[in-house]
Design an enzyme around this catalytic site. Structure first.
Site, PDB file in Angstrom:
ATOM      1  N   VAL A  12     -12.093-112.223 -85.027  1.00  0.00           N
ATOM      2  CA  VAL A  12     -13.014-111.719 -85.774  1.00  0.00           C
ATOM      3  C   VAL A  12     -13.184-109.905 -85.984  1.00  0.00           C
ATOM      4  CG1 VAL A  12     -16.150-111.102 -85.498  1.00  0.00           C
ATOM      5  CG2 VAL A  12     -14.401-113.295 -84.558  1.00  0.00           C
ATOM      6  N   GLY A  13     -12.717-109.034 -85.127  1.00  0.00           N
ATOM      7  CA  GLY A  13     -13.290-107.855 -85.454  1.00  0.00           C
ATOM      8  C   GLY A  13     -11.463-107.343 -87.046  1.00  0.00           C
ATOM      9  N   ARG A  90     -21.575-118.816 -73.958  1.00  0.00           N
ATOM     10  CA  ARG A  90     -21.431-118.454 -74.359  1.00  0.00           C
ATOM     11  C   ARG A  90     -21.852-117.288 -73.417  1.00  0.00           C
ATOM     12  NH1 ARG A  90     -23.519-120.190 -79.223  1.00  0.00           N
ATOM     13  NH2 ARG A  90     -22.021-120.046 -81.329  1.00  0.00           N
ATOM     14  N   THR A 121     -20.627-109.126 -80.367  1.00  0.00           N
ATOM     15  CA  THR A 121     -19.423-109.869 -79.022  1.00  0.00           C
ATOM     16  C   THR A 121     -20.664-110.702 -78.456  1.00  0.00           C
ATOM     17  OG1 THR A 121     -18.463-107.262 -78.820  1.00  0.00           O
ATOM     18  CG2 THR A 121     -18.809-109.019 -76.568  1.00  0.00           C
ATOM     19  N   ASN A 122     -20.557-111.801 -78.010  1.00  0.00           N
ATOM     20  CA  ASN A 122     -21.426-112.951 -77.206  1.00  0.00           C
ATOM     21  C   ASN A 122     -21.330-112.825 -75.933  1.00  0.00           C
ATOM     22  OD1 ASN A 122     -22.179-114.746 -79.294  1.00  0.00           O
ATOM     23  ND2 ASN A 122     -20.258-115.350 -79.423  1.00  0.00           N
ATOM     24  N   ARG A 153     -24.441-121.673 -91.126  1.00  0.00           N
ATOM     25  CA  ARG A 153     -24.245-123.034 -91.498  1.00  0.00           C
ATOM     26  C   ARG A 153     -24.588-123.895 -91.506  1.00  0.00           C
ATOM     27  NH1 ARG A 153     -21.620-120.609 -85.614  1.00  0.00           N
ATOM     28  NH2 ARG A 153     -19.341-120.327 -86.406  1.00  0.00           N
ATOM     29  N   HIS A 177     -28.923-116.990 -80.176  1.00  0.00           N
ATOM     30  CA  HIS A 177     -27.593-117.695 -81.171  1.00  0.00           C
ATOM     31  C   HIS A 177     -27.040-118.005 -79.814  1.00  0.00           C
ATOM     32  CE1 HIS A 177     -23.894-118.120 -82.789  1.00  0.00           C
ATOM     33  NE2 HIS A 177     -23.288-116.711 -82.257  1.00  0.00           N
TER      34      HIS A 177
HETATM   35  P1  NAP Z   1     -10.379-111.350 -79.369  1.00  0.00           P
HETATM   36  O1  NAP Z   1      -9.335-112.334 -80.765  1.00  0.00           O
HETATM   37  O2  NAP Z   1     -10.014-112.541 -78.070  1.00  0.00           O
HETATM   38  O3  NAP Z   1     -10.545-110.031 -79.486  1.00  0.00           O
HETATM   39  C1  NAP Z   1     -11.766-109.003 -78.742  1.00  0.00           C
HETATM   40  C2  NAP Z   1     -11.043-107.678 -78.737  1.00  0.00           C
HETATM   41  O4  NAP Z   1     -11.488-107.634 -77.468  1.00  0.00           O
HETATM   42  C3  NAP Z   1      -9.257-107.905 -78.509  1.00  0.00           C
HETATM   43  O5  NAP Z   1      -8.750-107.584 -79.502  1.00  0.00           O
HETATM   44  C4  NAP Z   1      -9.330-106.987 -77.448  1.00  0.00           C
HETATM   45  O6  NAP Z   1      -9.500-105.453 -78.179  1.00  0.00           O
HETATM   46  C5  NAP Z   1     -11.246-106.301 -77.185  1.00  0.00           C
HETATM   47  N1  NAP Z   1     -11.008-106.501 -75.485  1.00  0.00           N
HETATM   48  C6  NAP Z   1     -10.610-107.948 -74.521  1.00  0.00           C
HETATM   49  N2  NAP Z   1     -10.736-108.188 -73.524  1.00  0.00           N
HETATM   50  C7  NAP Z   1     -10.723-106.746 -73.070  1.00  0.00           C
HETATM   51  C8  NAP Z   1     -11.341-105.741 -72.716  1.00  0.00           C
HETATM   52  N3  NAP Z   1     -11.285-106.558 -71.402  1.00  0.00           N
HETATM   53  N4  NAP Z   1     -12.006-104.634 -72.500  1.00  0.00           N
HETATM   54  C9  NAP Z   1     -12.036-103.783 -73.721  1.00  0.00           C
HETATM   55  N5  NAP Z   1     -11.794-105.121 -75.033  1.00  0.00           N
HETATM   56  C10 NAP Z   1     -11.605-105.877 -74.624  1.00  0.00           C
HETATM   57  O7  NAP Z   1     -12.155-112.690 -79.469  1.00  0.00           O
HETATM   58  P2  NAP Z   1     -12.873-112.779 -81.088  1.00  0.00           P
HETATM   59  O8  NAP Z   1     -12.071-113.947 -81.292  1.00  0.00           O
HETATM   60  O9  NAP Z   1     -12.674-111.548 -81.731  1.00  0.00           O
HETATM   61  O10 NAP Z   1     -14.119-112.802 -80.852  1.00  0.00           O
HETATM   62  C11 NAP Z   1     -14.787-111.234 -80.387  1.00  0.00           C
HETATM   63  C12 NAP Z   1     -16.066-110.975 -79.898  1.00  0.00           C
HETATM   64  O11 NAP Z   1     -16.858-112.124 -81.067  1.00  0.00           O
HETATM   65  C13 NAP Z   1     -16.547-112.358 -78.739  1.00  0.00           C
HETATM   66  O12 NAP Z   1     -16.830-111.803 -77.610  1.00  0.00           O
HETATM   67  C14 NAP Z   1     -16.625-113.698 -79.909  1.00  0.00           C
HETATM   68  O13 NAP Z   1     -17.622-114.497 -78.602  1.00  0.00           O
HETATM   69  C15 NAP Z   1     -17.622-113.703 -80.078  1.00  0.00           C
HETATM   70  N6  NAP Z   1     -18.341-113.747 -81.931  1.00  0.00           N
HETATM   71  C16 NAP Z   1     -19.520-113.721 -81.821  1.00  0.00           C
HETATM   72  C17 NAP Z   1     -19.780-114.352 -82.943  1.00  0.00           C
HETATM   73  C18 NAP Z   1     -21.030-113.637 -83.497  1.00  0.00           C
HETATM   74  O14 NAP Z   1     -21.872-114.904 -84.517  1.00  0.00           O
HETATM   75  N7  NAP Z   1     -21.706-113.349 -82.870  1.00  0.00           N
HETATM   76  C19 NAP Z   1     -18.853-115.010 -83.721  1.00  0.00           C
HETATM   77  C20 NAP Z   1     -17.753-115.021 -83.452  1.00  0.00           C
HETATM   78  C21 NAP Z   1     -17.449-114.391 -82.195  1.00  0.00           C
HETATM   79  P3  NAP Z   1      -8.726-104.021 -78.193  1.00  0.00           P
HETATM   80  O15 NAP Z   1      -7.051-104.405 -77.490  1.00  0.00           O
HETATM   81  O16 NAP Z   1      -8.068-103.915 -79.317  1.00  0.00           O
HETATM   82  O17 NAP Z   1      -8.968-103.513 -77.220  1.00  0.00           O
END
Ligand code: NAP
Length: 317
Positions: A12-13, A90, A121-122, A153, A177
């Site tokens: 996502v980031g 979530r 973050t969720n 959506r 959410h």
């Molecule tokens: P992802 O690809 O796994 O990326 C998450 C990032 O978080 C990782 O690249 C890592 O970054 C960091 N991370 C993981 N474990 C960690 C830890 N223990 N401590 C610190 N940093 C940690 O996940 P994603 O798909 O991008 O999703 C990210 C978040 O957004 C999730 O919580 C997801 O549920 C949420 N989300 C929310 C929405 C919304 O509408 N609000 C929509 C989609 C997703 P580094 O290694 O770079 O530190």
């Protein structure tokens, strides 16, 4: 205009960073990760710069593990966290992610004290509360994205059913959410006319549409491992609205202090006027009885879960 993305190595980031750069919204983009992902985000930065050159867009992109780089950011996006698997709710992520968000929010308060925090973050409603409390920022400068994506959506499903351009549809989802999201059909409109005045309204299956919105994230995660484009474009919508002081009215998670239904001390998705100062107004709502019931229920559920998470954070300290 400077935006920092924490968790930029994640799906996502990085997609959000690219989307806001590609829309030419920022001059300075900072990608922050932990040390283990530094090499990856350095690669992301160069790859993005190459793409931007093809579009004649110039953005300075810095990749770093050093939080000092976030200094003077206008907005800091936090998408770091343990990702959700298709078989997880979530809320299962709440306690481990709350520790990450509390820690990172305190760091943002030191390195970028004038910024607006956008939490992704969720479970995002609880994480927004954690970020609000841990950063010590005023509540207008801490928001969460969740129901904005849900509303987009729903907008798609409505446009499909009524066979109209998606731009003509104004509808929204409020509350949590998550499972306790509330579609606000009573005030939804198409082309400026209330939806209930259309013949097609009789056959619009709200329960089915809401079910599909609730399941959309899980469906995409089950098929391709993560949601990317939907959240990324929703994030850049919000970034644009803030940086350009557009004063649009998206549904964002914000701290409530009795403005809607007397609900207080909880963060939930509600319509907000969004501009350069973040949340400039919480828009009060006229809801049907069923919508009000759903919103109050969402508030009860999210507040209980938030209280449990905050208690666990205290134990952890
Ligand atoms: P992802 O690809 O796994 O990326 C998450 C990032 O978080 C990782 O690249 C890592 O970054 C960091 N991370 C993981 N474990 C960690 C830890 N223990 N401590 C610190 N940093 C940690 O996940 P994603 O798909 O991008 O999703 C990210 C978040 O957004 C999730 O919580 C997801 O549920 C949420 N989300 C929310 C929405 C919304 O509408 N609000 C929509 C989609 C997703 P580094 O290694 O770079 O530190």
């Amino acid at each position: 205009m400077k935006v920092s993305v924490i968790g930029a190595s994640g799906r996502v980031g990085r997609a959000a960073a690219f989307s806001m750069a590609e829309e030419d919204l920022v001059n300075n983009l900072v990608l922050i990760s932990r040390e283990r992902s530094l090499s990856q985000i350095e690669g992301e930065a160069l790859d993005m710069s190459d793409a931007l050159a093809a579009k004649d867009i110039r953005v300075s992109i810095i990749s770093s593990c050093n939080w000092e780089e976030t200094k003077d950011s206008d907005i800091v996006v936090i998408s770091a966290g343990i990702p959700r698997k298709a078989d997880m709710d979530r809320v299962d992520l709440a306690i481990p992610n709350a520790r990450i968000i509390a820690n990172y929010s305190k760091m943002i308060a030191k390195s970028a004290p004038e910024s607006i925090i956008l939490v992704i973050t969720n479970p995002v409603d609880i994480m927004t509360y954690v970020a609000y409390k841990a950063s010590g920022f005023p509540r207008n400068r801490v928001v969460g994205l969740g129901n904005h994506l849900d509303s987009l959506r729903l907008k798609n499903f409505v446009a499909e059913h009524f066979d109209v351009h998606v731009r003509e549809v104004h509808t929204r989802i409020i509350g949590e959410h998550g499972n306790h999201m509330v579609p606000l059909l009573s005030s939804s409109s198409i082309g400026g006319i209330l939806m209930k005045y259309y013949d097609e309204y009789e056959t619009f299956d709200l329960e089915r549409a809401t079910g599909k919105v609730k399941g959309a994230g899980t469906y995409v995660i089950g098929k391709k491992g993560a949601t990317e484009y939907g959240p990324a474009f929703a994030i850049s919508n919000i970034i644009k609205t803030i940086l350009r002081d557009e004063k649009k009215i998206p549904t964002l998670t914000t701290y409530l202090d009795g403005e809607i239904g007397g609900i207080e001390d909880v963060c939930l998705g509600v319509p907000v006027k969004l501009g350069r100062n973040g949340v400039e107004q919480i828009i009060s709502l006229k809801m049907s009885n069923e919508e009000t019931r759903g919103f109050l229920e969402a508030a009860k559920i999210v507040k209980k879960a938030t209280d449990e998470v905050m208690a666990s954070l205290k134990e952890f300290e």
